[in-house]
Write a protein that holds these residues in place. Structure first.
Motif, short mmCIF file in Angstrom:
data_model
loop_
_atom_site.label_atom_id
_atom_site.label_comp_id
_atom_site.label_asym_id
_atom_site.label_seq_id
_atom_site.Cartn_x
_atom_site.Cartn_y
_atom_site.Cartn_z
N UNK A 318 48.81 49.83 39.39
CA UNK A 318 47.55 50.17 39.30
C UNK A 318 46.93 48.83 38.40
N UNK A 319 47.57 48.24 37.49
CA UNK A 319 46.91 47.37 36.52
C UNK A 319 46.35 46.25 37.31
N UNK A 320 47.43 45.85 38.55
CA UNK A 320 46.86 44.82 39.38
C UNK A 320 45.82 44.94 40.34
N UNK A 321 45.66 46.20 40.75
CA UNK A 321 44.55 46.68 41.72
C UNK A 321 43.07 46.71 40.61
N UNK A 322 43.10 47.11 39.50
CA UNK A 322 42.13 46.98 38.58
C UNK A 322 41.36 45.67 38.52
N UNK A 323 42.39 44.62 38.11
CA UNK A 323 42.14 43.29 38.07
C UNK A 323 41.53 42.75 39.41
N UNK A 324 42.13 43.13 40.46
CA UNK A 324 41.79 42.40 41.60
C UNK A 324 40.18 43.03 42.12
N UNK A 325 40.24 44.15 41.91
CA UNK A 325 39.16 45.06 42.62
C UNK A 325 37.87 44.78 41.54
N UNK A 326 38.00 44.63 40.30
CA UNK A 326 36.82 44.79 39.63
C UNK A 326 36.67 43.77 38.58
N UNK A 327 37.61 42.96 38.54
CA UNK A 327 37.41 41.64 37.62
C UNK A 327 37.32 40.22 38.36
#
Length: 352
Positions: A318-327
């Motif tokens: 989940x954390x990797x998805x947040x970083x890749x998709x929003x940051x």
């Protein structure tokens, strides 16, 4: 990230082990003899009964390395040691019954000669009073500095116990015999398991100068570390020694340096008259500090850490998805690759 987490928890932190803290006891024995030759006492031999004070102390040993002696003191009337509060010119400068924190006795109200040029207030005290304003050092003719003290040795006997694993050991290892113990001296490279230490080497290993430290005293730590992996053979559980100075040694702050204390030896002559020798002892206090942790395989922490690791894997995704998709700068590109958008068509029935 998942591989790193697994490696950190299980391999580095040994998450598969139950741990316990060390329980320890320490005893010490000092050996060495030195000679002083002063105008006060003449030639005198000092042995462990003279310079180890007290003979036994808990997890520590104090070795006297310098001393100010005031022999043959008797209770009576004598002049106080001169300073800005005790010097006088007339009787009215002295107050009967007055005593301060730094007084050697109680003022009688008289002003009497201390020497040919100075008068001080008379006191009722142990006379003559101590003169400790000039600490003996190795350059003094009447020096009491124990120049041979750096060659004194201290035997440290340390027993440890890990109660959770019922494991005990001592720093005199099973491979050490009596002949070896009589001849060995600790050396971090050549003899790292010898429990006998030269005092000079302890101070030197802490980056200090023994002869300088001997004049005013100080506090040293002899640290024994027992970090043991009990999944391995017991012979791998061995002590590791290290040394450091504990009292603050700062050239910019020189108020009340070193370590010293006073004690007295009392005597009575055939007439019953009491006298004493006052000793102001400077020296080095060696604190033996034992610490450590032992670990051994246990199924309960293993299962707990496996469960925590699996949960962490889900969080990591989940954390990797947040970083890749929003940051990240190319977040729109990654979002297009992750999600597929379809048009919503309304199905309309066709009648025949």
């Amino acid at each position: 990230l998942q591989s790193f987490s697994f490696s950190w928890v299980f391999l580095w932190e040994k998450g598969y082990q139950e741990t316990d803290s060390v329980v320890s006891s320490v005893t010490t024995k000092v050996k060495g003899v030195t000679l002083t030759n002063t105008s006060t006492l003449g030639a005198r031999i000092w042995d462990v009964a003279d310079y180890v004070i007290p003979p036994q102390e808990e997890n520590a040993v104090f070795v006297m390395t310098n001393v100010i002696l005031t022999p043959n003191q008797h209770q009576g009337h004598c002049p106080e040691y001169p300073d800005d509060k005790t010097e006088c010119t007339v009787k009215n400068n002295c107050v009967p019954g007055y005593v301060s924190t730094h007084s050697n006795g109680i003022q009688t109200g008289e002003c009497v000669p201390y020497n040919s040029s100075i008068k001080t207030c008379e006191i009722f005290a142990w006379c003559p009073v101590e003169d400790d304003h000039h600490i003996p050092n190795e350059t003094c003719f009447s020096s009491f500095v124990f120049l041979e003290a750096e060659n004194f040795t201290i035997l440290v006997k340390n027993n440890i116990w890990y109660p959770k694993f019922n494991f005990s050991k001592r720093n005199i290892l099973p491979t050490i015999n009596s002949t070896y113990l009589k001849n060995c001296i600790y050396d971090s490279q050549r003899d790292p398991f010898c429990p006998i230490f030269r005092l000079g080497k302890i101070v030197e290993a802490a980056g200090q100068n023994f002869q300088e430290m001997a004049v005013e005293g100080g506090v040293m730590a002899l640290q024994i570390n027992w970090d043991c992996n009990l999944d391995r053979a017991a012979s791998h559980c061995v002590p590791k020694y290290s040394f450091r100075r504990l009292d603050n040694r700062d050239s910019a702050h020189t108020v009340s340096p070193g370590y010293n204390f006073r004690f007295a030896k009392y005597y009575k002559d055939s007439n019953g008259t009491e006298s004493r020798t006052l000793v102001k002892a400077y020296g080095i206090r060696f604190d033996i500090i034992v610490f450590g942790k032992a670990g051994k395989f246990d199924v309960i922490p293993t299962m707990i850490n496996i469960g925590s690791g699996l949960a962490l894997f889900g969080v990591a995704t989940v954390l990797c998805d947040v970083v890749v998709l929003y940051c990240m700068k190319k977040k729109y590109y990654y979002r297009e690759k992750k999600y597929k958008y379809v048009e919503d068509y309304e199905l309309v029935g066709v009648s025949e």
